[in-house]
Design a protein around this motif. Structure first.
Motif, PDB file in Angstrom:
ATOM      1  N   GLU A  70      59.093  46.074  49.282  1.00  0.00           N
ATOM      2  CA  GLU A  70      57.728  45.566  49.386  1.00  0.00           C
ATOM      3  C   GLU A  70      56.820  46.654  49.951  1.00  0.00           C
ATOM      4  N   GLY A  71      55.535  46.458  49.765  1.00  0.00           N
ATOM      5  CA  GLY A  71      54.560  47.425  50.265  1.00  0.00           C
ATOM      6  C   GLY A  71      53.910  48.186  49.131  1.00  0.00           C
ATOM      7  N   THR A  72      53.153  49.182  49.505  1.00  0.00           N
ATOM      8  CA  THR A  72      52.468  50.010  48.519  1.00  0.00           C
ATOM      9  C   THR A  72      52.522  51.466  48.965  1.00  0.00           C
ATOM     10  N   VAL A  73      52.589  52.359  48.006  1.00  0.00           N
ATOM     11  CA  VAL A  73      52.647  53.779  48.326  1.00  0.00           C
ATOM     12  C   VAL A  73      51.248  54.375  48.454  1.00  0.00           C
ATOM     13  N   SER A  74      50.235  53.594  48.099  1.00  0.00           N
ATOM     14  CA  SER A  74      48.859  54.077  48.157  1.00  0.00           C
ATOM     15  C   SER A  74      48.381  54.233  49.590  1.00  0.00           C
ATOM     16  N   ILE A  75      47.524  55.236  49.788  1.00  0.00           N
ATOM     17  CA  ILE A  75      46.910  55.436  51.094  1.00  0.00           C
ATOM     18  C   ILE A  75      45.483  54.904  51.074  1.00  0.00           C
ATOM     19  N   PHE A  76      44.736  55.245  50.035  1.00  0.00           N
ATOM     20  CA  PHE A  76      43.336  54.833  49.948  1.00  0.00           C
ATOM     21  C   PHE A  76      43.107  53.783  48.867  1.00  0.00           C
ATOM     22  N   LEU A  77      43.486  54.077  47.657  1.00  0.00           N
ATOM     23  CA  LEU A  77      43.253  53.175  46.530  1.00  0.00           C
ATOM     24  C   LEU A  77      44.515  52.374  46.246  1.00  0.00           C
ATOM     25  N   HIS A  78      44.494  51.109  46.587  1.00  0.00           N
ATOM     26  CA  HIS A  78      45.669  50.264  46.392  1.00  0.00           C
ATOM     27  C   HIS A  78      45.701  49.747  44.961  1.00  0.00           C
ATOM     28  N   GLN A  79      46.234  50.584  44.078  1.00  0.00           N
ATOM     29  CA  GLN A  79      46.312  50.255  42.660  1.00  0.00           C
ATOM     30  C   GLN A  79      47.598  49.492  42.369  1.00  0.00           C
ATOM     31  N   PRO A  80      47.556  48.607  41.368  1.00  0.00           N
ATOM     32  CA  PRO A  80      48.768  47.856  41.008  1.00  0.00           C
ATOM     33  C   PRO A  80      49.957  48.744  40.656  1.00  0.00           C
ATOM     34  N   LYS A  81      49.711  49.912  40.066  1.00  0.00           N
ATOM     35  CA  LYS A  81      50.828  50.784  39.676  1.00  0.00           C
ATOM     36  C   LYS A  81      51.598  51.325  40.886  1.00  0.00           C
ATOM     37  N   ASN A  82      51.035  51.205  42.071  1.00  0.00           N
ATOM     38  CA  ASN A  82      51.678  51.713  43.283  1.00  0.00           C
ATOM     39  C   ASN A  82      52.304  50.609  44.136  1.00  0.00           C
ATOM     40  N   ASP A  83      52.444  49.428  43.583  1.00  0.00           N
ATOM     41  CA  ASP A  83      52.990  48.273  44.293  1.00  0.00           C
ATOM     42  C   ASP A  83      54.521  48.305  44.235  1.00  0.00           C
ATOM     43  N   ILE A  84      55.140  48.576  45.357  1.00  0.00           N
ATOM     44  CA  ILE A  84      56.602  48.648  45.432  1.00  0.00           C
ATOM     45  C   ILE A  84      57.220  47.272  45.229  1.00  0.00           C
ATOM     46  N   GLY A  85      56.592  46.230  45.764  1.00  0.00           N
ATOM     47  CA  GLY A  85      57.124  44.877  45.631  1.00  0.00           C
ATOM     48  C   GLY A  85      57.254  44.458  44.175  1.00  0.00           C
ATOM     49  N   TYR A  86      56.246  44.749  43.370  1.00  0.00           N
ATOM     50  CA  TYR A  86      56.291  44.423  41.946  1.00  0.00           C
ATOM     51  C   TYR A  86      57.404  45.207  41.255  1.00  0.00           C
ATOM     52  N   TRP A  87      57.474  46.496  41.553  1.00  0.00           N
ATOM     53  CA  TRP A  87      58.501  47.360  40.959  1.00  0.00           C
ATOM     54  C   TRP A  87      59.894  46.825  41.282  1.00  0.00           C
TER      55      TRP A  87
END
Length: 169
Positions: A70-87
């Protein structure tokens, strides 16, 4: 005239810090690729349900043991492609689908399942087929730390380098 080597030393330290950041990023990326990314690729390339399931299971185990659920790798722009939970959920669902394939499934149906798995795990990139992985996942959850490490060391190189050159003349 006596030279002051303070800025020379500080510039060298900043360069070493920046090189350390690059080396650390490279090592983390290679480690992730060897322990997860390549297994995802092998699962996508598998010619049987059993092989695909085995390889995908290894990648899922790695993700779970390294907190990549879970979480996101994004620092500034929380884009769907960077969603660890979805992956992660996508991998788990693909694995569940592979587990539910009955023994008596026809070869054609198995081929269709494997094609769907391949489409789930990979995308067509500039250099061919690439595994679908959030960018920067290899350094998660330390993405912010790595970001600041690179910025601070690069700015320090610039500042101390200019001061060193100004001190020379």
């Amino acid at each position: 005239m006596k030279r002051n080597y303070t800025f020379v030393v500080l510039t060298i330290v900043a360069v070493l810090a920046f090189c350390g950041w690059g080396i650390a990023r490279t090592i983390k990326a290679i480690s992730f690729d060897q322990n997860c990314g390549q297994y995802l690729k092998r699962s996508a390339d598998a010619n049987s349900i059993e092989m695909a399931k085995e390889e995908l299971g290894i990648a899922i185990s790695y993700a779970e043991s390294h907190g990549l659920t879970e979480g996101t790798v994004s620092i500034f722009l929380h884009q769907p492609k960077n969603d660890i939970g979805y992956w992660y959920r996508n991998m788990k669902e693909a694995y569940k689908e592979l587990e539910e394939v009955p023994e008596d499934t026809s070869r054609m149906e198995k081929t269709n399942i494997l094609m769907k798995l391949r489409e789930t795990l990979t995308d067509e990139g500039e250099s061919g087929v690439e595994v679908t992985i959030p960018d920067g996942i290899s350094i998660y959850p330390y993405n912010v730390s790595y970001f600041w490490w690179s910025i601070v060391s690069f700015v320090a190189i610039c500042i101390f380098g200019v001061l060193w050159l100004a001190d020379e003349y």
